[in-house]
Design a protein around this motif. Structure first.
Motif: not given
Length: 495
Positions: A318-327, A334-351
């Protein structure tokens, strides 16, 4: 108990039985109606060959509801590998495992301690059982604003306050792959005569060993449900149920598994469960090293753009990733727009849920990293951050002070429902505005999905913290499982 050393974990009994069946070049005059894929071939040629394994309870293929041949042998291998008293294939997902496990143990009026961070299927099971839940809130990692583990002290307090607890129902690991000292909680429960039932949906691969955390069974769970389709290569809805306690009510469990699962279980799902067990049981140290090396190379390439959150006891897949300034929700978009689909998101991060790769097995990490870099290179986070802050401030200005809306850490300790399940059945429901709902008793679940942990459950009192979390999540683009009036800013409450 069957010992792993007494069984050949290289076998896949159900898979082998289905292959023998196919080698006969069978002609189908039985269900299913696609006739070994022939009727679907004009539409999906590439899928038709796989559908040849979508069989039914034919001679030599056994019967899940009365297993005594290939399916039983496959389940015996599963029990031997995980070290359980008995293990079961589930074809209706971990949901049916949670339902059957809880209904087997809990009778009407039984008091149970329940992780408030549980999946909605656990709450459904409690309602069907007419149990009396006491919710135990996990501690909060304030830096990351996510649920962490449990305080032993809180469970000691709970058992002192409630002397008649029948079971503890826990989630391990969390949906972020975070683990905790489950053994300490299990010891407290067992000292007080309570079962320990664990929703281990995201931990089916832990049995592989270090550096993965210990399984729930190894830490004292009496029963555990695992989604083999989440972290092992099984088909969707393929799950395992393991029973460790010899004194478990197996007769009741057998009834509920038979009553709640389809009487026409999917052979492709069961075949994939047989394969998933084989895949894990034959995972070598070289495979583990390869998986982790691929993981490190992927995360290192993106470390200049994404911030990776690491915590002790975290599942390395499980990799938890944040990008400064983005929920997290915006980053996911943004990632889905590039065809990369993550498991889930919350207010701070994607998994990111990473694959469990055998040595040399290809996975498109390089392609994914290139897409992510290209997608994020053109993002202006400041505008998104300012927009998010403005929306949150507007919610706070509408009457919810910062102290009242501190979020997850406002809700803590031990809580009980304000209404018993039988009482709920007798009451009428009405929909009211968010403002009018404060102080009322919730009548329906409000569930962000994924991961499926309800913010509100029927019988709970609606508080400012609940309303604020709902508004904050909706403002940031979270998806909800809820009825239509909820999306018109109304909540269901009891009259």
């Amino acid at each position: 108990m069957i010992r792993g050393t007494e069984m050949d974990q290289n076998r896949m009994p159900l898979f082998e039985a289905l292959c023998r069946y196919q080698h006969k070049n069978p002609v189908s005059f039985h269900v299913p109606g696609h006739k070994n894929g022939l009727l679907i071939e004009p539409l999906l040629k590439e899928s038709a060959s796989f559908l040849q394994y979508d069989a039914t309870e034919l001679s030599g293929l056994d019967d899940l509801h009365h297993a005594e041949g290939a399916i039983q042998e496959a389940q015996d291998l599963l029990a031997a590998y995980y070290g359980s008293e008995k293990s079961y294939f589930l074809v209706n997902g971990s949901t049916v495992g949670n339902l059957a496990m809880i209904l087997s143990v809990c009778r009407p009026g039984d008091r149970v301690l329940v992780d408030r961070n549980c999946h909605q299927s656990v709450l459904h099971a409690l309602r069907l059982a007419r149990a009396n839940p006491v919710f135990v809130f996990p501690e909060i990692d304030k830096e990351r604003q996510m649920p962490a583990g449990f305080s032993e002290r809180l469970f000691v307090q709970a058992f002192r306050k409630y002397r008649d607890v029948k079971a503890c129902i826990l989630t391990y690991p969390t949906y972020y792959g975070i683990t905790y000292d489950l053994r300490a909680v299990a010891d407290i429960a067992h000292q007080n005569g309570a079962y320990v039932l664990v929703d281990e949906a995201h931990g089916a691969h832990f049995q592989i060993g270090s550096p993965f955390p210990e399984t729930a069974l190894h830490q004292g769970a009496d029963a555990a449900v695992q989604s083999a389709h989440k972290m092992l290569p099984a088909m969707t809805m393929g799950s395992f149920l393991h029973i460790r306690a010899p004194h478990f009510p197996f007769e009741r469990l057998g009834f509920y598994l038979s009553a709640l699962q389809s009487s026409s279980p999917s052979y492709p799902i069961m075949m994939s469960l047989d394969y998933a067990r084989w895949y894990a049981a034959n995972f070598s140290r070289e495979d583990i090293c390869y998986t982790l090396t691929q993981r490190e190379q992927f995360s290192a390439r993106l470390s200049k753009m994404l911030k990776w959150e690491k915590k002790e006891g975290q599942d390395p897949l499980k990799l938890l990733a944040t990008f400064p300034g983005l929920s997290g929700f915006k980053l996911q978009s943004v990632l889905e727009g590039a065809g990369v689909y993550t498991e889930m998101a919350d207010l701070q991060r994607v998994v990111f849920v990473l694959p469990l790769l055998k040595n040399g097995m290809p996975f498109p990490y390089e392609d994914a990293a290139g897409r992510i870099e290209a997608a994020l290179s053109g993002v202006s986070p400041q505008a998104e951050n300012e927009s998010l802050l403005k929306r949150v401030e507007q919610k706070q200005a509408s009457g919810y002070s910062r102290m009242e809306t501190a979020g997850l850490d406002v809700l803590h300790g031990l809580t009980e429902l304000h209404l018993a399940y039988d009482e709920m059945e007798e009451k009428e429901v009405e929909w009211v505005s968010f403002a009018e709902a404060k102080g009322r008793i919730a009548a329906k679940m409000v569930t962000p999905y994924p991961p499926g942990v309800p913010l509100l459950v029927p019988g709970e009192q609606v508080r400012d913290a609940h309303i604020y979390q709902i508004q904050q999540l909706r403002a940031c683009g979270a998806r909800f499982h809820a009825d239509a009036p909820f999306f018109e800013n109304r909540l269901a409450v009891y009259k």
